[in-house]
Design a protein around this motif. Sequence first.
Motif, PDB file in Angstrom:
ATOM      1  N   ASN A  95       0.808  -1.183   0.141  1.00  0.00           N
ATOM      2  CA  ASN A  95       0.260  -0.176  -0.211  1.00  0.00           C
ATOM      3  C   ASN A  95       0.809   0.968  -0.351  1.00  0.00           C
ATOM      4  O   ASN A  95       2.170   1.155   0.269  1.00  0.00           O
ATOM      5  CB  ASN A  95      -0.649   0.218   1.390  1.00  0.00           C
ATOM      6  CG  ASN A  95      -0.117   0.326   2.289  1.00  0.00           C
ATOM      7  OD1 ASN A  95       0.492  -0.819   2.898  1.00  0.00           O
ATOM      8  ND2 ASN A  95      -0.655   1.022   3.662  1.00  0.00           N
ATOM      9  N   THR A  96       0.049   2.521  -0.748  1.00  0.00           N
ATOM     10  CA  THR A  96       0.930   3.573  -0.641  1.00  0.00           C
ATOM     11  C   THR A  96       0.598   4.229   0.998  1.00  0.00           C
ATOM     12  O   THR A  96       0.332   4.324   1.073  1.00  0.00           O
ATOM     13  CB  THR A  96       0.824   4.264  -2.057  1.00  0.00           C
ATOM     14  OG1 THR A  96       1.087   3.531  -3.062  1.00  0.00           O
ATOM     15  CG2 THR A  96       1.389   5.467  -1.451  1.00  0.00           C
ATOM     16  N   ILE A  97       1.998   4.970   1.710  1.00  0.00           N
ATOM     17  CA  ILE A  97       1.891   5.665   2.530  1.00  0.00           C
ATOM     18  C   ILE A  97       1.955   7.236   2.496  1.00  0.00           C
ATOM     19  O   ILE A  97       3.135   7.015   2.170  1.00  0.00           O
ATOM     20  CB  ILE A  97       2.942   4.742   3.698  1.00  0.00           C
ATOM     21  CG1 ILE A  97       2.197   3.429   4.340  1.00  0.00           C
ATOM     22  CG2 ILE A  97       2.816   6.162   4.988  1.00  0.00           C
ATOM     23  CD1 ILE A  97       2.510   2.219   5.062  1.00  0.00           C
ATOM     24  N   THR A  98       2.133   7.740   3.093  1.00  0.00           N
ATOM     25  CA  THR A  98       2.311   9.177   2.517  1.00  0.00           C
ATOM     26  C   THR A  98       2.782   9.905   3.813  1.00  0.00           C
ATOM     27  O   THR A  98       2.467   9.646   5.530  1.00  0.00           O
ATOM     28  CB  THR A  98       1.211  10.851   2.240  1.00  0.00           C
ATOM     29  OG1 THR A  98       1.129   9.898   1.059  1.00  0.00           O
ATOM     30  CG2 THR A  98       1.579  11.236   2.403  1.00  0.00           C
ATOM     31  N   GLY A  99       4.045  10.810   4.370  1.00  0.00           N
ATOM     32  CA  GLY A  99       4.816  10.641   5.758  1.00  0.00           C
ATOM     33  C   GLY A  99       5.043  11.572   5.299  1.00  0.00           C
ATOM     34  O   GLY A  99       5.060  12.876   4.885  1.00  0.00           O
ATOM     35  N   ARG A 100       5.742  12.386   6.658  1.00  0.00           N
ATOM     36  CA  ARG A 100       5.699  13.586   7.229  1.00  0.00           C
ATOM     37  C   ARG A 100       7.181  13.730   8.126  1.00  0.00           C
ATOM     38  O   ARG A 100       7.085  13.466   8.706  1.00  0.00           O
ATOM     39  CB  ARG A 100       4.718  14.547   7.642  1.00  0.00           C
ATOM     40  CG  ARG A 100       3.287  14.351   7.316  1.00  0.00           C
ATOM     41  CD  ARG A 100       2.511  14.250   8.166  1.00  0.00           C
ATOM     42  NE  ARG A 100       2.186  15.589   9.148  1.00  0.00           N
ATOM     43  CZ  ARG A 100       1.864  16.384   9.446  1.00  0.00           C
ATOM     44  NH1 ARG A 100       0.700  16.689   7.662  1.00  0.00           N
ATOM     45  NH2 ARG A 100       1.473  17.785   9.435  1.00  0.00           N
TER      46      ARG A 100
END
Length: 411
Positions: A95-100
């Motif tokens: 799955n695609t994860i967006t981090g900061r």
Amino acid sequence: MKLSIKIIALLFFSLQWISISAQVDTSQIKKHIEVLSSDSMEGRLVGSTGEKLASEYISNYFQELNLTPFTNNDFINYFSFNYNSNPHGNGTNSNTITGRNVVAFLDNEAKYTFVIGAHYDHLGLNEYNLSTDSKGKGQIHNGADDNASGVSAVLELANMYSKNNIKEHVNFIFVCFSGEELGLMGSKSIAEIIKKEYPNSSLMLNFDMIGRMDSTNSLNIGGIGTSPNFTITINENKPDNFQLTLDESGTGPSDHTSFYTNGIPVLFLHTGLHLDYHKPTDDADKINFKKTAEIVDFAKSVIDDLALNPELPFLQTKLKSTENISSFKVTLGIFPDYTDYGDGLHIQEVIENRTAEKYGLQKGDIITKIHKTDITDVYTYMKALSTLKKDQFYKLKFIRNKKNQTINIKF
């Protein structure tokens, strides 16, 4: 008798350094760790609500210090990656994860730039099964040592350098990475940007798990071989009570690796693994705040010295794998010492009710061979694990009290 101008200058800067080093604030370090490792942060898993809350805490602190946002007038640097929770599967769990990442800049109008960093993400509620606790699913993994402790060092150094009324010979980038626990994802992203926009970045100093210094006052420092000036500077600034273990390699299982592979000299500070590693029990009440502050003070003295001559040459060192041991089909049930001693894999801790304890291995044993693989460090240990199968016996050789021993062990 009149003092020479040179002596007066030396006295001035010595007194100035003393006043600066005294500014390490243990209470602020304690506050940062307690806030970031509180249950309200829900374990700070990359891509989660808890990560967002933690990133906002860090961002707000950078703003209080009047630091400059790194990109687009925002302290938050977003990155995305694909993650497969079953590395041995067919990719259906990807799955695609967006981090900061949270990044701030202190502009001293200097030619060279130092990067001071630590990862702030952790395991959340063990959504990706990275806990070392067999009952960890659904429990908050607060990660006080891993790595709220390292973040507290970054925030305290940002505070000290932004308020000391001194224009150092280097600029500073303060960065708190996310996505480290899933494969150094945040640091891989931001390291490339920093290398491109600040090509004269000459040091990356990484804090990862510095909160559990014990009575031996042991501190591990990696990366000392990545620039010729590091060893002498570290030894000159070492507190008398510190016991340092130095490792030359610029790579390892933390975010400094991302900068080393971009040709930037690195230093990596950590106090080692422990029985609460990757468990819900890694809480703030087990942190030694005073000694954490002493490590920050030591790190600052090293940074100050290196900043006087910041053109630090980059040297390549022996490459090491950063592969996670948890990805293998068999495990021994130990916490390895990541330092390369050259004589084998040193066991830092033995996990209860696991294979190593069952067959009598102990803390301090040095594993030298498993099956057909000679073990010289943690990376040859991982290579050996990758060749083994469950429910089969293998010979394991180790050293205890300077005596060679051999046992048959079933994984």
